[in-house]
Design a protein around this motif. Structure first.
Motif, PDB file in Angstrom:
ATOM      1  N   MET A   1       0.333  -1.057   0.132  1.00  0.00           N
ATOM      2  CA  MET A   1      -0.432  -0.302   0.054  1.00  0.00           C
ATOM      3  C   MET A   1       0.462   1.226  -0.161  1.00  0.00           C
ATOM      4  SD  MET A   1      -3.619  -0.426   2.307  1.00  0.00           S
ATOM      5  CE  MET A   1      -4.617  -1.641   1.260  1.00  0.00           C
ATOM      6  N   SER A   2       1.819   1.499  -0.736  1.00  0.00           N
ATOM      7  CA  SER A   2       2.840   2.424  -0.946  1.00  0.00           C
ATOM      8  C   SER A   2       2.194   3.924  -1.308  1.00  0.00           C
ATOM      9  CB  SER A   2       4.016   2.054  -2.054  1.00  0.00           C
ATOM     10  OG  SER A   2       3.111   2.200  -3.435  1.00  0.00           O
ATOM     11  N   ASP A   3       0.661   3.859  -1.839  1.00  0.00           N
ATOM     12  CA  ASP A   3      -0.020   5.269  -2.090  1.00  0.00           C
ATOM     13  C   ASP A   3      -0.839   5.068  -1.234  1.00  0.00           C
ATOM     14  OD1 ASP A   3      -1.480   3.039  -2.275  1.00  0.00           O
ATOM     15  OD2 ASP A   3      -2.963   4.619  -4.008  1.00  0.00           O
ATOM     16  N   LEU A   4      -0.156   4.728   0.577  1.00  0.00           N
ATOM     17  CA  LEU A   4      -1.218   5.455   1.567  1.00  0.00           C
ATOM     18  C   LEU A   4      -0.766   5.974   2.285  1.00  0.00           C
ATOM     19  CD1 LEU A   4      -4.060   4.348   3.437  1.00  0.00           C
ATOM     20  CD2 LEU A   4      -2.588   2.803   4.954  1.00  0.00           C
ATOM     21  N   THR A   5      -1.564   7.423   3.068  1.00  0.00           N
ATOM     22  CA  THR A   5      -0.004   8.296   3.953  1.00  0.00           C
ATOM     23  C   THR A   5      -0.945   7.975   5.653  1.00  0.00           C
ATOM     24  OG1 THR A   5       0.451   9.661   2.058  1.00  0.00           O
ATOM     25  CG2 THR A   5       0.671  10.420   4.401  1.00  0.00           C
ATOM     26  N   MET A   6      -0.414   7.379   6.383  1.00  0.00           N
ATOM     27  CA  MET A   6      -0.745   7.799   7.771  1.00  0.00           C
ATOM     28  C   MET A   6      -0.235   9.124   8.707  1.00  0.00           C
ATOM     29  SD  MET A   6      -2.633   4.915   8.764  1.00  0.00           S
ATOM     30  CE  MET A   6      -1.938   4.970  10.069  1.00  0.00           C
ATOM     31  N   ARG A   7      -0.774   9.477   9.157  1.00  0.00           N
ATOM     32  CA  ARG A   7      -0.731  10.609   9.752  1.00  0.00           C
ATOM     33  C   ARG A   7      -1.532  11.350  10.908  1.00  0.00           C
ATOM     34  NH1 ARG A   7      -4.261  14.256   8.757  1.00  0.00           N
ATOM     35  NH2 ARG A   7      -5.782  14.507   6.554  1.00  0.00           N
ATOM     36  N   PRO A   8      -1.505  12.524  12.054  1.00  0.00           N
ATOM     37  CA  PRO A   8      -2.058  12.684  12.034  1.00  0.00           C
ATOM     38  C   PRO A   8      -3.330  13.524  12.342  1.00  0.00           C
ATOM     39  CG  PRO A   8       0.425  13.131  13.132  1.00  0.00           C
ATOM     40  CD  PRO A   8      -0.024  12.598  11.803  1.00  0.00           C
ATOM     41  N   ALA A   9      -4.596  13.625  12.823  1.00  0.00           N
ATOM     42  CA  ALA A   9      -5.614  14.216  12.525  1.00  0.00           C
ATOM     43  C   ALA A   9      -5.503  15.604  12.779  1.00  0.00           C
ATOM     44  CB  ALA A   9      -6.963  13.745  13.177  1.00  0.00           C
ATOM     45  N   THR A  10      -6.132  16.313  12.152  1.00  0.00           N
ATOM     46  CA  THR A  10      -6.393  17.245  12.715  1.00  0.00           C
ATOM     47  C   THR A  10      -7.944  17.377  12.471  1.00  0.00           C
ATOM     48  OG1 THR A  10      -6.284  18.526  10.077  1.00  0.00           O
ATOM     49  CG2 THR A  10      -4.631  18.247  11.261  1.00  0.00           C
ATOM     50  N   ALA A  11      -8.292  19.246  13.363  1.00  0.00           N
ATOM     51  CA  ALA A  11      -9.298  19.625  13.216  1.00  0.00           C
ATOM     52  C   ALA A  11      -9.823  19.412  11.414  1.00  0.00           C
ATOM     53  CB  ALA A  11      -9.710  20.951  13.881  1.00  0.00           C
ATOM     54  N   ASP A  12      -9.630  19.608  10.696  1.00  0.00           N
ATOM     55  CA  ASP A  12     -10.056  19.554   8.977  1.00  0.00           C
ATOM     56  C   ASP A  12     -10.640  18.395   8.800  1.00  0.00           C
ATOM     57  OD1 ASP A  12     -10.049  22.407   9.226  1.00  0.00           O
ATOM     58  OD2 ASP A  12      -8.170  21.910   8.127  1.00  0.00           O
ATOM     59  N   ASP A  13      -9.988  17.016   9.934  1.00  0.00           N
ATOM     60  CA  ASP A  13     -10.940  15.583   9.499  1.00  0.00           C
ATOM     61  C   ASP A  13     -11.734  15.627   9.594  1.00  0.00           C
ATOM     62  OD1 ASP A  13      -8.366  15.082   7.590  1.00  0.00           O
ATOM     63  OD2 ASP A  13      -6.876  15.145   9.311  1.00  0.00           O
ATOM     64  N   ALA A  15     -15.099  16.153  10.509  1.00  0.00           N
ATOM     65  CA  ALA A  15     -15.741  15.374   9.190  1.00  0.00           C
ATOM     66  C   ALA A  15     -16.202  14.426   8.086  1.00  0.00           C
ATOM     67  CB  ALA A  15     -16.335  16.594   8.628  1.00  0.00           C
ATOM     68  N   ASP A  16     -14.570  13.761   7.900  1.00  0.00           N
ATOM     69  CA  ASP A  16     -14.662  13.307   7.382  1.00  0.00           C
ATOM     70  C   ASP A  16     -14.343  11.377   8.523  1.00  0.00           C
ATOM     71  OD1 ASP A  16     -14.430  13.473   5.369  1.00  0.00           O
ATOM     72  OD2 ASP A  16     -11.967  13.855   4.514  1.00  0.00           O
ATOM     73  N   ILE A  17     -13.645  12.291   9.686  1.00  0.00           N
ATOM     74  CA  ILE A  17     -13.286  10.870  11.162  1.00  0.00           C
ATOM     75  C   ILE A  17     -15.063  10.668  10.834  1.00  0.00           C
ATOM     76  CG2 ILE A  17     -12.872  10.351  12.809  1.00  0.00           C
ATOM     77  CD1 ILE A  17     -10.471  12.614  12.710  1.00  0.00           C
ATOM     78  N   ALA A  19     -17.607  10.363   9.616  1.00  0.00           N
ATOM     79  CA  ALA A  19     -19.006   9.951   8.851  1.00  0.00           C
ATOM     80  C   ALA A  19     -18.095   7.960   8.563  1.00  0.00           C
ATOM     81  CB  ALA A  19     -18.762  10.444   7.025  1.00  0.00           C
ATOM     82  N   LEU A  20     -16.879   8.063   9.129  1.00  0.00           N
ATOM     83  CA  LEU A  20     -16.660   6.563   8.908  1.00  0.00           C
ATOM     84  C   LEU A  20     -16.880   5.750   9.864  1.00  0.00           C
ATOM     85  CD1 LEU A  20     -12.670   7.464   8.208  1.00  0.00           C
ATOM     86  CD2 LEU A  20     -14.043   5.789   6.761  1.00  0.00           C
ATOM     87  N   LEU A  21     -16.586   7.292  11.373  1.00  0.00           N
ATOM     88  CA  LEU A  21     -17.472   6.592  12.308  1.00  0.00           C
ATOM     89  C   LEU A  21     -18.730   6.018  12.432  1.00  0.00           C
ATOM     90  CD1 LEU A  21     -15.607   8.445  15.315  1.00  0.00           C
ATOM     91  CD2 LEU A  21     -15.454   6.280  14.891  1.00  0.00           C
ATOM     92  N   ALA A  22     -20.246   6.521  11.440  1.00  0.00           N
ATOM     93  CA  ALA A  22     -20.930   6.326  11.510  1.00  0.00           C
ATOM     94  C   ALA A  22     -21.478   5.354  10.197  1.00  0.00           C
ATOM     95  CB  ALA A  22     -22.283   7.791  11.412  1.00  0.00           C
ATOM     96  N   ASP A  23     -20.059   4.793   9.726  1.00  0.00           N
ATOM     97  CA  ASP A  23     -20.868   4.081   8.425  1.00  0.00           C
ATOM     98  C   ASP A  23     -20.884   2.679   8.622  1.00  0.00           C
ATOM     99  OD1 ASP A  23     -20.923   3.712   5.807  1.00  0.00           O
ATOM    100  OD2 ASP A  23     -18.760   3.146   5.198  1.00  0.00           O
ATOM    101  N   ARG A  62      -7.717  11.562  -0.240  1.00  0.00           N
ATOM    102  CA  ARG A  62      -8.914  10.719   0.559  1.00  0.00           C
ATOM    103  C   ARG A  62      -8.427   9.999   1.636  1.00  0.00           C
ATOM    104  NH1 ARG A  62     -11.295   6.581  -1.811  1.00  0.00           N
ATOM    105  NH2 ARG A  62     -13.568   6.040  -0.704  1.00  0.00           N
ATOM    106  N   THR A  63      -9.631  10.475   2.676  1.00  0.00           N
ATOM    107  CA  THR A  63      -9.757   9.797   4.058  1.00  0.00           C
ATOM    108  C   THR A  63     -10.208   8.571   3.530  1.00  0.00           C
ATOM    109  OG1 THR A  63      -9.574  11.822   5.627  1.00  0.00           O
ATOM    110  CG2 THR A  63     -10.649  10.155   6.348  1.00  0.00           C
ATOM    111  N   VAL A  64      -9.401   7.465   4.182  1.00  0.00           N
ATOM    112  CA  VAL A  64     -10.015   6.252   3.520  1.00  0.00           C
ATOM    113  C   VAL A  64      -9.809   5.396   5.191  1.00  0.00           C
ATOM    114  CG1 VAL A  64      -9.351   6.662   1.575  1.00  0.00           C
ATOM    115  CG2 VAL A  64      -8.172   5.697   2.641  1.00  0.00           C
ATOM    116  N   GLY A  65      -9.299   5.654   6.743  1.00  0.00           N
ATOM    117  CA  GLY A  65      -9.194   5.085   7.714  1.00  0.00           C
ATOM    118  C   GLY A  65      -8.820   6.250   8.904  1.00  0.00           C
ATOM    119  N   THR A  66      -9.280   5.509  10.031  1.00  0.00           N
ATOM    120  CA  THR A  66      -9.070   5.611  11.183  1.00  0.00           C
ATOM    121  C   THR A  66      -8.476   5.314  12.043  1.00  0.00           C
ATOM    122  OG1 THR A  66      -9.653   8.008  12.289  1.00  0.00           O
ATOM    123  CG2 THR A  66     -11.640   6.356  11.600  1.00  0.00           C
TER     124      THR A  66
END
Length: 150
Positions: A1-13, A15-17, A19-23, A62-66
């Motif tokens: 998964m070389s195209d995957l980036t893991m990074r600390p979440a920010t406040a801008d994330d 809504a995406d987080i 949405a993932l929790l609700a999915d 695009r946020t794909v996981g958390t």
């Protein structure tokens, strides 16, 4: 998964987080992605605590996981710190891609880096697929968990 980036979440994330929790059926019943107000203060508290590590996985911007990793210092196990993994979520169209394994692999590596001697997690009793997933990654269903809703 070389195209995957893991990074600390920010406040801008946020809504995406959320949405993932609700999915999924459990999250859909308890999360409110249309109203981020209750999540903002929680995010600020998480972000301010150095023992909390809330991360997002991105692919092509695009946020794909958390997940959230919490370091818990303790006296048991000869004063060992443990890492608690919570809120592991993978976007619906990424499930089965290996992303979940990447997320958990990151959490285990980070726990080691932070000096933890144990990684633990809980999973709702109804999530039998998740239980098999965690067992494949080497986790053992060794305890019975209890919760009390306040």
């Amino acid at each position: 998964m070389s195209d995957l980036t893991m990074r600390p979440a920010t406040a801008d994330d946020l809504a995406d987080i959320v949405a993932l929790l609700a999915d999924d059926p459990l999250g859909a019943a308890r999360e409110s992605p249309g109203d981020l107000a209750p999540y903002r203060a929680a995010f600020a508290a998480v972000a301010a605590d150095p023992q909390q590590h809330l991360v997002v996985a991105e692919r092509a911007g695009r946020t794909v996981g958390t997940l959230q990793l919490t370091v818990v210092p303790g006296l048991s196990r000869q004063g060992a710190s443990r890492a608690l993994v919570e809120a592991v979520r993978v976007h619906g169209d990424e499930r089965g891609s290996g992303l979940g394994s990447e997320l958990i692999g990151w959490a285990v590596a980070e726990a080691r880096r932070l000096g933890c001697r144990l990684v633990q997690l809980t999973s709702d009793a109804s999530r039998t697929d998740a239980h098999r997933f965690y067992e494949r990654l080497g986790f053992t269903a060794s305890h019975v968990g209890f919760k009390l809703t306040l």
